[in-house]
Design an enzyme around this catalytic site. Sequence first.
Site, PDB file in Angstrom:
ATOM      1  N   ASP A 103       0.840  -1.191   0.000  1.00  0.00           N
ATOM      2  CA  ASP A 103       0.000   0.000   0.000  1.00  0.00           C
ATOM      3  C   ASP A 103       0.880   1.248   0.000  1.00  0.00           C
ATOM      4  O   ASP A 103       1.519   1.571   0.999  1.00  0.00           O
ATOM      5  CB  ASP A 103      -0.923  -0.019   1.220  1.00  0.00           C
ATOM      6  CG  ASP A 103      -1.777   1.240   1.268  1.00  0.00           C
ATOM      7  OD1 ASP A 103      -2.058   1.818   0.191  1.00  0.00           O
ATOM      8  OD2 ASP A 103      -2.137   1.665   2.392  1.00  0.00           O
ATOM      9  N   ALA A 104       0.907   1.930  -1.142  1.00  0.00           N
ATOM     10  CA  ALA A 104       1.787   3.083  -1.321  1.00  0.00           C
ATOM     11  C   ALA A 104       1.517   4.169  -0.275  1.00  0.00           C
ATOM     12  O   ALA A 104       2.453   4.765   0.259  1.00  0.00           O
ATOM     13  CB  ALA A 104       1.619   3.646  -2.734  1.00  0.00           C
ATOM     14  N   GLU A 148      29.305   4.055  -0.153  1.00  0.00           N
ATOM     15  CA  GLU A 148      29.163   2.628   0.128  1.00  0.00           C
ATOM     16  C   GLU A 148      28.909   1.869  -1.172  1.00  0.00           C
ATOM     17  O   GLU A 148      28.662   0.679  -1.175  1.00  0.00           O
ATOM     18  CB  GLU A 148      28.060   2.365   1.163  1.00  0.00           C
ATOM     19  CG  GLU A 148      26.661   2.801   0.754  1.00  0.00           C
ATOM     20  CD  GLU A 148      25.782   1.642   0.319  1.00  0.00           C
ATOM     21  OE1 GLU A 148      25.577   1.551  -0.909  1.00  0.00           O
ATOM     22  OE2 GLU A 148      25.304   0.868   1.161  1.00  0.00           O
ATOM     23  N   CYS A 199      26.564   5.739   5.523  1.00  0.00           N
ATOM     24  CA  CYS A 199      26.104   7.031   5.005  1.00  0.00           C
ATOM     25  C   CYS A 199      26.909   8.221   5.492  1.00  0.00           C
ATOM     26  O   CYS A 199      26.544   9.363   5.226  1.00  0.00           O
ATOM     27  CB  CYS A 199      24.637   7.240   5.348  1.00  0.00           C
ATOM     28  SG  CYS A 199      23.582   5.986   4.631  1.00  0.00           S
ATOM     29  N   ARG A 205      13.830  -2.406  12.597  1.00  0.00           N
ATOM     30  CA  ARG A 205      13.587  -1.309  13.544  1.00  0.00           C
ATOM     31  C   ARG A 205      14.805  -1.026  14.428  1.00  0.00           C
ATOM     32  O   ARG A 205      14.913   0.041  15.036  1.00  0.00           O
ATOM     33  CB  ARG A 205      12.350  -1.614  14.393  1.00  0.00           C
ATOM     34  CG  ARG A 205      11.062  -1.513  13.585  1.00  0.00           C
ATOM     35  CD  ARG A 205       9.825  -1.657  14.454  1.00  0.00           C
ATOM     36  NE  ARG A 205       9.748  -0.642  15.510  1.00  0.00           N
ATOM     37  CZ  ARG A 205       9.364   0.611  15.311  1.00  0.00           C
ATOM     38  NH1 ARG A 205       9.027   1.028  14.119  1.00  0.00           N
ATOM     39  NH2 ARG A 205       9.312   1.448  16.328  1.00  0.00           N
ATOM     40  N   THR A 246      17.587  -0.270  13.426  1.00  0.00           N
ATOM     41  CA  THR A 246      18.335   0.850  12.833  1.00  0.00           C
ATOM     42  C   THR A 246      17.919   2.184  13.451  1.00  0.00           C
ATOM     43  O   THR A 246      18.611   3.182  13.280  1.00  0.00           O
ATOM     44  CB  THR A 246      18.105   0.945  11.305  1.00  0.00           C
ATOM     45  OG1 THR A 246      16.711   1.078  11.073  1.00  0.00           O
ATOM     46  CG2 THR A 246      18.634  -0.282  10.586  1.00  0.00           C
ATOM     47  N   HIS A 290      21.267  13.662   8.890  1.00  0.00           N
ATOM     48  CA  HIS A 290      21.197  12.593   7.897  1.00  0.00           C
ATOM     49  C   HIS A 290      19.735  12.174   7.707  1.00  0.00           C
ATOM     50  O   HIS A 290      18.962  12.110   8.659  1.00  0.00           O
ATOM     51  CB  HIS A 290      22.034  11.389   8.337  1.00  0.00           C
ATOM     52  CG  HIS A 290      21.844  10.201   7.441  1.00  0.00           C
ATOM     53  ND1 HIS A 290      22.071  10.261   6.090  1.00  0.00           N
ATOM     54  CD2 HIS A 290      21.423   8.931   7.697  1.00  0.00           C
ATOM     55  CE1 HIS A 290      21.792   9.081   5.551  1.00  0.00           C
ATOM     56  NE2 HIS A 290      21.404   8.250   6.508  1.00  0.00           N
ATOM     57  N   LYS A 350      11.191  10.876   8.230  1.00  0.00           N
ATOM     58  CA  LYS A 350      10.710  10.953   9.618  1.00  0.00           C
ATOM     59  C   LYS A 350      11.829  11.151  10.633  1.00  0.00           C
ATOM     60  O   LYS A 350      11.708  11.976  11.546  1.00  0.00           O
ATOM     61  CB  LYS A 350       9.973   9.652   9.964  1.00  0.00           C
ATOM     62  CG  LYS A 350       8.586   9.594   9.350  1.00  0.00           C
ATOM     63  CD  LYS A 350       7.595   9.078  10.346  1.00  0.00           C
ATOM     64  CE  LYS A 350       6.195   9.552   9.995  1.00  0.00           C
ATOM     65  NZ  LYS A 350       5.200   8.516  10.273  1.00  0.00           N
ATOM     66  N   ARG A 353      12.156  13.985  13.665  1.00  0.00           N
ATOM     67  CA  ARG A 353      12.031  13.616  15.073  1.00  0.00           C
ATOM     68  C   ARG A 353      13.262  14.058  15.875  1.00  0.00           C
ATOM     69  O   ARG A 353      13.134  14.610  16.975  1.00  0.00           O
ATOM     70  CB  ARG A 353      11.858  12.096  15.189  1.00  0.00           C
ATOM     71  CG  ARG A 353      11.053  11.707  16.405  1.00  0.00           C
ATOM     72  CD  ARG A 353      10.479  10.327  16.240  1.00  0.00           C
ATOM     73  NE  ARG A 353      11.286   9.356  16.956  1.00  0.00           N
ATOM     74  CZ  ARG A 353      11.296   8.050  16.705  1.00  0.00           C
ATOM     75  NH1 ARG A 353      10.561   7.563  15.715  1.00  0.00           N
ATOM     76  NH2 ARG A 353      12.022   7.235  17.410  1.00  0.00           N
ATOM     77  N   ASN A 381      17.000   8.611   0.030  1.00  0.00           N
ATOM     78  CA  ASN A 381      18.220   8.626   0.832  1.00  0.00           C
ATOM     79  C   ASN A 381      19.422   8.427  -0.082  1.00  0.00           C
ATOM     80  O   ASN A 381      19.646   7.332  -0.581  1.00  0.00           O
ATOM     81  CB  ASN A 381      18.156   7.510   1.884  1.00  0.00           C
ATOM     82  CG  ASN A 381      19.425   7.422   2.712  1.00  0.00           C
ATOM     83  OD1 ASN A 381      20.306   8.266   2.602  1.00  0.00           O
ATOM     84  ND2 ASN A 381      19.506   6.388   3.537  1.00  0.00           N
ATOM     85  N   SER A 441      25.713   4.037   9.419  1.00  0.00           N
ATOM     86  CA  SER A 441      25.425   2.790  10.121  1.00  0.00           C
ATOM     87  C   SER A 441      26.709   2.080  10.481  1.00  0.00           C
ATOM     88  O   SER A 441      27.718   2.177   9.785  1.00  0.00           O
ATOM     89  CB  SER A 441      24.572   1.885   9.234  1.00  0.00           C
ATOM     90  OG  SER A 441      23.263   2.377   9.193  1.00  0.00           O
TER      91      SER A 441
END
Lengths: 129, 345, 385
Positions: free
Chosen positions: B28-29, B80, B112, B199, B201, B234, B239, B243, B266, B296
């Site tokens: 679901d887009a 990378e 990154c 999650r 990450t 970054h 989201k 945050r 990204n 990461s």
Amino acid sequence: MLPRFWRKIKYRYNLIGSKCKNCETLYYPPRNICPKCRRRGEMEELELWDEGRVISYTIVHETSDDFKLNVPYIIALIKLENGVIITSQVVCNPSEIKIGMKVKPVFRKYGEDGEDGVIYYGTKFVPAD
Amino acid sequence: MIGIVSYGTYIPKYRIKVEEIAKIWGEDAESIKRGLNVYEKSVPDIDEDTATISVEAAREALKRCDICKDDIGAVFVGSESHPYAVKPTATIVGDALNLNGFFYAADLEFACKAGTAGIQNCIALVKSGMIRYGLAIGSDTSQGAPGDPLEYSASAGGSAFIIGENNVIAEVKDTLSFTTDTPDFWRREGQRYPSHGGRFTGEPAYFRHVLTAAKTIMQRNCLKADDFTYAVFHMPNGKFPVRVANQLGFKKEQIELGLVVRYIGNTYSASSLIGFSAVLDYAKPEDRILLTSFGSGAGSDAFIFEVTDEIHSIERNPKVWDKIKNCVYIDYGIYAKFRGKIKMR
Amino acid sequence: MRVAIVGVGQTKFGELWDKGFRDIVIEAGIEALEDANLSGDEIEALYIGNMSGGRYLGQEHISALIADYSGLTELHIPSVRVETGDASGGSALREAYLAVLSGMYDVVIAAGAEKVTDVGPELAMDIMASTADREWEGFVGATLPALYALIAKMHMERYSTREEDLAMVAVKNHKNAINNPKAQFRREISIDTVMNSPYIAEPLKVFDCAPISDGASVVILASEEMARKLTDTPVYIDSIVQASDYVALQSREDITTMKSVVYSARKAYKLSRISPNDVDVAEVHDSFTIAEIMAYEDLGFCKKGEGAKLIREGETEIGGRIPVNPSGGLKACGHAVGATGIRQAVEITLQLRGDAGKRQVDAEIGLALNIGGTGGTAVVTIFRR
């Protein structure tokens, strides 16, 4: 083919051509001898960064294995502002290409010697505006 | 004064929309777009890779300022997705800029944040007097495995910075790094696509490192969120950076200009740097900018920049946002072909 | 002193799946010897046009190999491979001509041979691209059709030549080939066939391009004195001129003309003391239809820019003012690369002797134009009965 590609890296990555000090004619690709002056001439290297215009073009649909993934691609003769003519790929939608179109040089991949081989980079052109 | 002398960016012109990818995988887009806050991402052409993107970004940076190429004493390419596993990208960039050969070159990899790592290296080399100018590039053509959530965001772009002591447009007031061994995202040798901890990450990786680096650099310089004109973090998605900004007390106006992720995805090593470039495009003298990358594995590099009067002396067009808007949409089939996702034989 | 053609032979051109390189050379050679009524002992030297034995077959040193397999081993005569791209045949003819003219030899063979279809079409395309500049044209993906397409595009732009005009060349040559038993394609096509065929490199379509062909052709040259003893119908090589030009298109001032062709034609006409109007029949190098249009202009059959008008008005058809490619040309007869220049000589010889059967043209003076690559080499030969 590796040394053969490497030898010309400078001239492929950059538009470095040659200029005859005697008659001032510019050449790309660079030449060792000026065909107009021959032994009277003397060549020096010159960066030919310039925008140019498409003077002829073709959209290639059938090609050798090396370029299969690029089809359809555009091959054009481009006349730089300094008068030098270059054969190059033009990266744009085939429906956009026109004679007289203004183009500028960019750095792109031309191919590779197989998945595990060396990558061949060089200069292509894109629409200037 | 040490800082940025010039900068350039490159964003491939192709875009694929979240809808187009979601359609392929039966997802679901709308909920993906809500979840990631990413609407579309950039896709490199079939003849573009990290080297070509790096060269284009670096050429723009060079064209915009008036320095002698022979004074560039170092070239770092952070990525990378270096085209070769072994053989540097930086040498390709050096020759494509027709440098004179006397420069220090290295490829950097730290997921990154390899681009900001290059900037720190250049700062150190300039500060030590070893080089006059250094070129640091963050560039990637990152890939997500087909069907992996990463596929909605992993994109391509590059950003190049010339670091030096003269004609500085943005002075580096401070920089620091925070690093721990946190395996949130990785790609093992010989693997085609990266793997990640889902999650995991988030909290222990992105948030912990970005917040620690940003808070520490602000504290040690006695600065609050209000003291900054802009902040760039970054952007693995739309989201996380928002945050983090909220938690640090930044307002929407401070982060909006650098929030490029929603339209290009990204760009990995280039992500925070393209955001930072978008801010520099509009920055005025005395603007203070906080830049915090994340890589990461994991670590964050934080920087405080102050824009100088010299910002008016360099060409800043075309702007990052112009490049973002100048795009061509493609479907998943073309995307799969461009990205080498189709097994040829 | 004059040099005459006393015997001709050629294989059928096309996809000769059941025949190898050695087979086709021998087949054409025997036909030529029979035509000249020679046993073979009389041959003093061999000149062989072959472009790329090395890449098509992985076989170099084909000169000695051909002498060997033609049964000439024990004569221990010199054999030389001549290479000037797809003008190799024309150049081999010239070398053989010069050898006789020098007085060194009385009877020599000029042959052309290429076995192409053992490699696939993609590799064949790549090998043909090597007739242009590999480093600066081939490297960027400019195939031979792409380079001719650049020429065609500019010709169309400058002289209002239309894609339909190019198509007419293919239609004419296919029609002529119907009466040539050695031709690869012996069927009529229409303008629509050409226009509806897919693009290879715009504006050139499948039917604008000569096919990939295998084939061999042989002519036997003799001194005038020897020729009189051997035949009642010698055909003389009146003049043969080869010229070169910049290999890459980008180095030329004007790509709508081939200076190598202009120069060699002009000099050949002068040597033969004729004008273009005196030519009764011509075989020209239509590897691409645009090349035939340009050949009309560069050979002086019409003014520059009026090549399209010439084909439109039917002047180059059999029965027209100057019939061009009665054999079907490279387009329909086939283009067996190094064999083409010799095949053209075979056709003109047959035409001047009156042995061309249903495609016979009334002719006393004939011309052949063989081109290497995009005009890096041109060979113009004037034949007289």
